[in-house]
Design a protein around this motif. Structure first.
Motif, short mmCIF file in Angstrom:
data_model
loop_
_atom_site.label_atom_id
_atom_site.label_comp_id
_atom_site.label_asym_id
_atom_site.label_seq_id
_atom_site.Cartn_x
_atom_site.Cartn_y
_atom_site.Cartn_z
N LEU A 229 14.46 -3.78 72.39
CA LEU A 229 13.58 -4.53 72.12
C LEU A 229 13.82 -5.24 73.21
O LEU A 229 12.24 -5.25 73.96
CB LEU A 229 14.09 -5.61 71.17
N ILE A 230 14.48 -5.36 74.63
CA ILE A 230 14.55 -5.69 75.43
C ILE A 230 13.70 -4.93 76.48
O ILE A 230 12.76 -5.70 77.45
CB ILE A 230 15.86 -6.42 75.83
N ALA A 231 13.44 -3.54 76.84
CA ALA A 231 12.78 -3.00 77.53
C ALA A 231 11.09 -3.44 77.38
O ALA A 231 10.32 -3.46 78.83
CB ALA A 231 13.19 -1.16 77.37
N ALA A 232 10.88 -3.60 76.14
CA ALA A 232 9.60 -3.00 76.03
C ALA A 232 8.86 -4.66 75.41
O ALA A 232 8.15 -5.12 76.99
CB ALA A 232 9.19 -3.07 73.98
N GLN A 233 10.28 -6.06 75.32
CA GLN A 233 9.73 -7.21 76.38
C GLN A 233 9.75 -7.31 77.47
O GLN A 233 8.44 -8.26 78.17
CB GLN A 233 10.84 -8.66 76.25
N ASN A 234 10.04 -7.11 78.57
CA ASN A 234 9.94 -6.25 79.73
C ASN A 234 9.26 -6.42 80.59
O ASN A 234 8.21 -6.74 82.23
CB ASN A 234 11.21 -6.17 80.61
N THR A 235 7.93 -5.72 79.79
CA THR A 235 6.81 -4.77 80.16
C THR A 235 5.52 -5.85 80.00
O THR A 235 4.87 -6.24 80.50
CB THR A 235 6.25 -3.61 79.56
N LEU A 236 6.30 -6.84 79.44
CA LEU A 236 5.26 -7.90 78.69
C LEU A 236 5.04 -8.83 79.87
O LEU A 236 6.10 -9.11 81.14
CB LEU A 236 5.33 -9.19 77.43
N SER A 237 4.02 -10.15 79.80
CA SER A 237 3.76 -11.11 81.30
C SER A 237 4.20 -11.85 80.66
O SER A 237 4.45 -11.97 79.05
CB SER A 237 1.98 -10.94 81.51
N ALA A 238 3.99 -12.74 81.36
CA ALA A 238 5.01 -14.23 81.26
C ALA A 238 4.43 -15.36 79.21
O ALA A 238 4.75 -15.38 78.54
CB ALA A 238 4.96 -15.68 81.70
N ASP A 239 2.99 -15.21 79.65
CA ASP A 239 1.47 -15.11 78.84
C ASP A 239 1.72 -14.74 77.22
O ASP A 239 0.97 -14.85 76.16
CB ASP A 239 1.23 -16.25 79.13
N GLU A 240 3.26 -13.00 77.32
CA GLU A 240 2.94 -12.31 76.25
C GLU A 240 4.18 -12.88 75.52
O GLU A 240 4.87 -13.14 75.42
CB GLU A 240 2.26 -10.78 76.70
N ARG A 241 3.82 -11.80 73.98
CA ARG A 241 4.76 -11.87 73.17
C ARG A 241 4.86 -10.75 71.87
O ARG A 241 3.12 -9.94 71.29
CB ARG A 241 5.08 -13.09 72.50
N VAL B 263 6.41 0.80 69.39
CA VAL B 263 4.99 0.63 69.50
C VAL B 263 4.57 -0.40 68.76
O VAL B 263 5.01 -1.79 67.65
CB VAL B 263 3.95 2.44 68.42
N ALA B 264 4.05 -1.30 69.59
CA ALA B 264 4.22 -3.12 69.12
C ALA B 264 2.66 -2.88 69.32
O ALA B 264 2.46 -3.61 70.75
CB ALA B 264 5.84 -4.21 69.60
N ALA B 265 2.21 -4.67 68.81
CA ALA B 265 1.12 -5.03 69.03
C ALA B 265 1.26 -6.54 69.72
O ALA B 265 2.74 -6.93 68.99
CB ALA B 265 0.26 -5.82 67.81
N ILE B 266 0.72 -6.89 70.85
CA ILE B 266 1.13 -8.27 71.53
C ILE B 266 -0.18 -8.79 71.75
O ILE B 266 -1.23 -8.71 71.00
CB ILE B 266 1.83 -7.59 73.40
N GLU B 267 0.60 -10.15 72.04
CA GLU B 267 -1.24 -11.25 71.71
C GLU B 267 0.02 -11.98 72.27
O GLU B 267 1.09 -12.45 73.35
CB GLU B 267 -0.85 -11.77 70.31
N LEU C 147 12.88 -10.60 65.45
CA LEU C 147 11.46 -10.69 65.25
C LEU C 147 11.28 -11.26 64.37
O LEU C 147 9.74 -11.69 63.81
CB LEU C 147 10.55 -10.05 65.79
N GLY C 148 11.69 -11.64 63.09
CA GLY C 148 11.19 -11.89 61.87
C GLY C 148 10.98 -10.73 61.34
O GLY C 148 10.75 -9.60 61.54
N ASP C 149 9.67 -11.15 60.39
CA ASP C 149 8.72 -10.61 60.21
C ASP C 149 7.71 -9.15 60.49
O ASP C 149 7.15 -8.44 60.21
CB ASP C 149 8.00 -11.06 59.37
N ALA C 150 7.54 -10.28 62.18
CA ALA C 150 7.05 -9.51 62.30
C ALA C 150 7.68 -8.16 64.05
O ALA C 150 7.47 -7.32 64.19
CB ALA C 150 6.64 -9.95 64.69
N GLY C 151 8.53 -7.78 63.04
CA GLY C 151 10.17 -6.58 63.28
C GLY C 151 10.30 -5.67 62.23
O GLY C 151 10.33 -4.79 62.73
N ILE C 152 8.82 -6.11 61.64
CA ILE C 152 9.22 -5.05 60.42
C ILE C 152 7.81 -4.55 60.30
O ILE C 152 6.83 -4.76 60.86
CB ILE C 152 9.03 -5.55 58.97
#
Length: 79
Positions: free
Chosen positions: A1-13, A75-79, A48-53
């Motif tokens: 999860l941390i590896a995936a989060q480290n690829t995001l921009s500051a305004d993405e999740r 594989v995750a969707a980002i916003e 991530l709560g329900d978003a983690g399912i």
């Protein structure tokens, strides 16, 4: 999860986990791959709560790169 989060921009999740594949370095007689997948799924839900399912597969292999015990593809969707 941390590896995936480290690829995001500051305004993405991460908005939603779409698919999770857990690869397990296992002997031919090992049959509880799903239990390792359960640990990963529970962690994503805690973080991530329900978003983690999302859809999930747990697959046993004879070897993994670097003789790693487990490898996870997320594989995750980002916003």
């Amino acid at each position: 999860l941390i590896a995936a989060q480290n690829t995001l921009s500051a305004d993405e999740r991460i908005a939603q986990v779409l698919s999770l594949t857990v690869y397990v370095n296992a002997t031919p007689d090992y049959t509880t791959h799903a239990k390792i997948g359960d640990v990963v799924s529970e962690y994503l839900y805690e973080q991530l709560g329900d978003a983690g399912i999302g859809a999930r597969a747990a697959i046993g292999l004879a070897t993994l790169p670097g003789n790693a015990p487990v490898e996870v593809q997320l594989v995750a969707a980002i916003e």
